[in-house]
Design an enzyme around this catalytic site. Sequence first.
Site, PDB file in Angstrom:
ATOM      1  N   CYS A  62       0.770  -1.365  -0.064  1.00  0.00           N
ATOM      2  CA  CYS A  62      -0.100  -0.226  -0.062  1.00  0.00           C
ATOM      3  C   CYS A  62       0.653   1.305   0.021  1.00  0.00           C
ATOM      4  O   CYS A  62       0.555   2.175  -0.290  1.00  0.00           O
ATOM      5  CB  CYS A  62      -0.991   0.138   1.176  1.00  0.00           C
ATOM      6  SG  CYS A  62      -2.273  -1.509   1.119  1.00  0.00           S
ATOM      7  N   HIS A  91      -3.630   7.106   1.538  1.00  0.00           N
ATOM      8  CA  HIS A  91      -3.848   5.769   0.928  1.00  0.00           C
ATOM      9  C   HIS A  91      -5.401   5.433   1.581  1.00  0.00           C
ATOM     10  O   HIS A  91      -5.634   5.587   2.621  1.00  0.00           O
ATOM     11  CB  HIS A  91      -2.851   4.619   1.678  1.00  0.00           C
ATOM     12  CG  HIS A  91      -3.601   3.181   1.607  1.00  0.00           C
ATOM     13  ND1 HIS A  91      -3.823   2.726   0.452  1.00  0.00           N
ATOM     14  CD2 HIS A  91      -3.412   2.230   2.449  1.00  0.00           C
ATOM     15  CE1 HIS A  91      -4.400   1.537   0.805  1.00  0.00           C
ATOM     16  NE2 HIS A  91      -3.990   1.031   1.859  1.00  0.00           N
ATOM     17  N   ASN A 115     -10.239  -0.690  -0.381  1.00  0.00           N
ATOM     18  CA  ASN A 115      -8.712  -0.467  -0.277  1.00  0.00           C
ATOM     19  C   ASN A 115      -8.273  -1.221  -1.536  1.00  0.00           C
ATOM     20  O   ASN A 115      -8.168  -2.367  -1.841  1.00  0.00           O
ATOM     21  CB  ASN A 115      -8.337  -1.211   1.113  1.00  0.00           C
ATOM     22  CG  ASN A 115      -6.880  -1.503   1.317  1.00  0.00           C
ATOM     23  OD1 ASN A 115      -6.074  -0.972   0.265  1.00  0.00           O
ATOM     24  ND2 ASN A 115      -6.286  -1.462   2.422  1.00  0.00           N
TER      25      ASN A 115
END
Length: 333
Positions: free
Chosen positions: A117, A258, A288
């Site tokens: 990520c 993020h 996500n």
Amino acid sequence: MQNLFNHGVAITGSGSAVPATALDNQTLTQLVETSDEWISTRTGISQRQLALPPESLTTLATEASKQAIAAAGIQAEDIDLILLATSTPDDLFGNACRVQAEIGAYKAVAFDLTAACSGFVFGLVTAAQFLRTGAYQNVLLIGADILSRWVDWQDRRTCILFGDGAGAVVLQANSSDRLLGFALKSDGTQNHFLNLGYQGTTEQITPEIQVPTGKYHPISMNGKEVYRFAVQKVPEIIDKALFQANLTVDKIDWLILHQANQRIINAVADRLKIPEHKVISNVAHYGNTSAASIPLALDEAIKQGKIKPDDIIATSGFGAGLSWGAAIFQWGK
């Protein structure tokens, strides 16, 4: 940030792509014991997009790349370097070369970068070094992941979180340096809190030799520890990047984190005292998407007319590794 080589960096074009198929929270209640209210309250996620055949990491990354190149006003053959930040390639040996072929960037060297990520922010800083030394003039940076391939759809702790997508930007050599500051960190002692680990099965090839087979477990995550890590470390790393940039928080026009969890986004913004109207979030629609989440949110905000040339953007990626990083940049040339 001091520029030793007198070569600046500008981020001049963006693009994004998501799969066609949406999976909403209500549908997830048919798979695991959960509810739309439980998911949305704890994560802010309402739906996520899932890549189904013939969609692939290559198709999503290719579409995002074509948009970014067009937005930058250059041609694919002008690209010198392609960096693909991904943890879920179509080819374990590397996916960037396949994207190079698909977009026709025949002059570009291409390779994958894996930092989960944090991948887009790590890729942004890596790309800038090639430009600052004068080695390259035009770099295509892609963040793309298909995490749905690696989700246990019976694990309600993880299956509610992840979606698929791709985002891309073009970075170009520039007379002024628009990457104002950055900071990167890693802590492997916390790796066990979020990973996609090798699965230790073996195959007997001779009576004396058993060879490990190439398989992986589904995504494993300790949500409480990852949350605690993010809300502590992300404000700190953004402060460090701002110090590098010789800027204060009030100079930030937009915060793009993020897109892991809306509660994390809100907590980080609160700790930095960044008002809600400066925070860009699309986690509700996409979940996500790992390395794709920042460029996906960036491109969406640009297309909506929110982000304008010269706006100062603070961004931070964080996740598996554990790794985290932040960058401060001005949009456009």
